[in-house]
Design a protein around this motif. Structure first.
Motif, PDB file in Angstrom:
ATOM      1  N   MET A   1      76.366 -16.126  65.894  1.00  0.00           N
ATOM      2  CA  MET A   1      76.884 -16.110  64.523  1.00  0.00           C
ATOM      3  C   MET A   1      76.359 -14.895  63.754  1.00  0.00           C
ATOM      4  O   MET A   1      77.095 -14.243  63.008  1.00  0.00           O
TER       5      MET A   1
ATOM      6  N   PHE B   1      78.083 -11.410  63.265  1.00  0.00           N
ATOM      7  CA  PHE B   1      79.205 -11.191  62.343  1.00  0.00           C
ATOM      8  C   PHE B   1      78.796 -10.988  60.889  1.00  0.00           C
ATOM      9  O   PHE B   1      79.653 -10.734  60.048  1.00  0.00           O
ATOM     10  N   ILE B   2      77.514 -11.074  60.566  1.00  0.00           N
ATOM     11  CA  ILE B   2      77.175 -11.014  59.140  1.00  0.00           C
ATOM     12  C   ILE B   2      77.186  -9.611  58.555  1.00  0.00           C
ATOM     13  O   ILE B   2      77.152  -9.464  57.351  1.00  0.00           O
TER      14      ILE B   2
ATOM     15  N   TYR C   1      82.501 -10.537  55.930  1.00  0.00           N
ATOM     16  CA  TYR C   1      82.500 -11.979  55.705  1.00  0.00           C
ATOM     17  C   TYR C   1      81.402 -12.371  54.734  1.00  0.00           C
ATOM     18  O   TYR C   1      80.326 -11.774  54.700  1.00  0.00           O
TER      19      TYR C   1
ATOM     20  N   VAL D   1      79.727 -17.246  57.632  1.00  0.00           N
ATOM     21  CA  VAL D   1      79.890 -17.227  59.085  1.00  0.00           C
ATOM     22  C   VAL D   1      79.366 -18.563  59.593  1.00  0.00           C
ATOM     23  O   VAL D   1      78.166 -18.837  59.491  1.00  0.00           O
TER      24      VAL D   1
ATOM     25  N   THR E   1      85.860 -16.022  55.490  1.00  0.00           N
ATOM     26  CA  THR E   1      85.001 -16.813  56.370  1.00  0.00           C
ATOM     27  C   THR E   1      85.305 -16.497  57.826  1.00  0.00           C
ATOM     28  O   THR E   1      86.459 -16.381  58.215  1.00  0.00           O
ATOM     29  N   LYS E   2      84.253 -16.382  58.608  1.00  0.00           N
ATOM     30  CA  LYS E   2      84.383 -16.200  60.057  1.00  0.00           C
ATOM     31  C   LYS E   2      83.960 -17.491  60.746  1.00  0.00           C
ATOM     32  O   LYS E   2      82.850 -17.989  60.542  1.00  0.00           O
TER      33      LYS E   2
ATOM     34  N   VAL F   1      82.967 -18.862  64.157  1.00  0.00           N
ATOM     35  CA  VAL F   1      82.523 -18.392  65.473  1.00  0.00           C
ATOM     36  C   VAL F   1      82.723 -19.536  66.458  1.00  0.00           C
ATOM     37  O   VAL F   1      82.170 -20.626  66.278  1.00  0.00           O
TER      38      VAL F   1
END
Length: 191
Positions: free
Chosen positions: A109, A112-113, A117, A120, A163-164, A166
């Motif tokens: 996770m 991806f920050i 986003y 996440v 929002t992602k 994962v």
């Protein structure tokens, strides 16, 4: 940015109504569930905080209390209280009753920050896990607006904020100890 430069907050301010007792105080070997989670998360994060309505612990945890003017149990209120505590940073949020989360899931996770986003979170084939993921502190006011409109589920944020989700295949990593039988099974599998 590295994972060990970020903060983690463990949520344990819920009613634990399905469990029938305070989940954070359940015993796992020689420690409580909150001690287990704080010890585990402290391996990977700069600081670990505990989010709750009041300081109900014998141990010395760094507590983030829900904003005191509101006396309801609400995940949105908890998230607002947490994100208001931090300034311009991502925070990892985890519920106390998710003891199987490992560094592998967190790092997947975390990757991806640095993108655009603001949230996440983990998603398994059967569920999105709003109480397992990274939230940016700039969302505090958005949480407050949802809370005041009586929209208490964190999932409301997903449609308003980039929002992602994962994806993970392993449901067991995201186990929630909601019922006593699940807690007993988790204890047996720890041995």
């Amino acid at each position: 940015m590295r994972l060990d430069e970020l903060n983690c907050v463990i949520l344990c301010g819920g009613k634990s109504s399905r469990m029938g007792q305070d989940k954070s105080k359940l015993k796992i070997k020689n420690e409580t569930l909150i001690e287990f989670q704080v010890r585990k998360m402290s391996q990977w994060f700069k600081n670990v905080y505990v989010s709750t309505k009041e300081d109900k612990f014998d141990q010395k945890f760094t507590i983030i209390k829900d904003v005191s003017e509101f006396q309801i149990y609400s995940p949105m209120l908890a998230l607002y209280s947490i994100l208001s505590f931090f300034k311009n940073e991502f925070v990892f949020i985890l519920s106390v009753d998710s003891p199987n989360i490992s560094e592998n899931e967190i790092l997947k996770m975390f990757a991806f920050i640095n993108e655009n986003y603001k949230i996440v979170v983990a998603q398994t084939p059967s569920y999105k896990h709003p109480l397992c993921g990274f939230y940016h502190s700039s969302l505090a006011n958005t949480c407050k607006e949802f809370f005041k409109k009586n929209e208490q589920k964190i999932g409301f944020l997903f449609s308003k904020v980039k929002t992602k989700f994962v994806k993970f295949e392993n449901e067991n990593a995201f186990l929630n100890l909601n019922f006593y039988e699940e807690y007993e099974k988790f204890k047996r599998e720890l041995k």
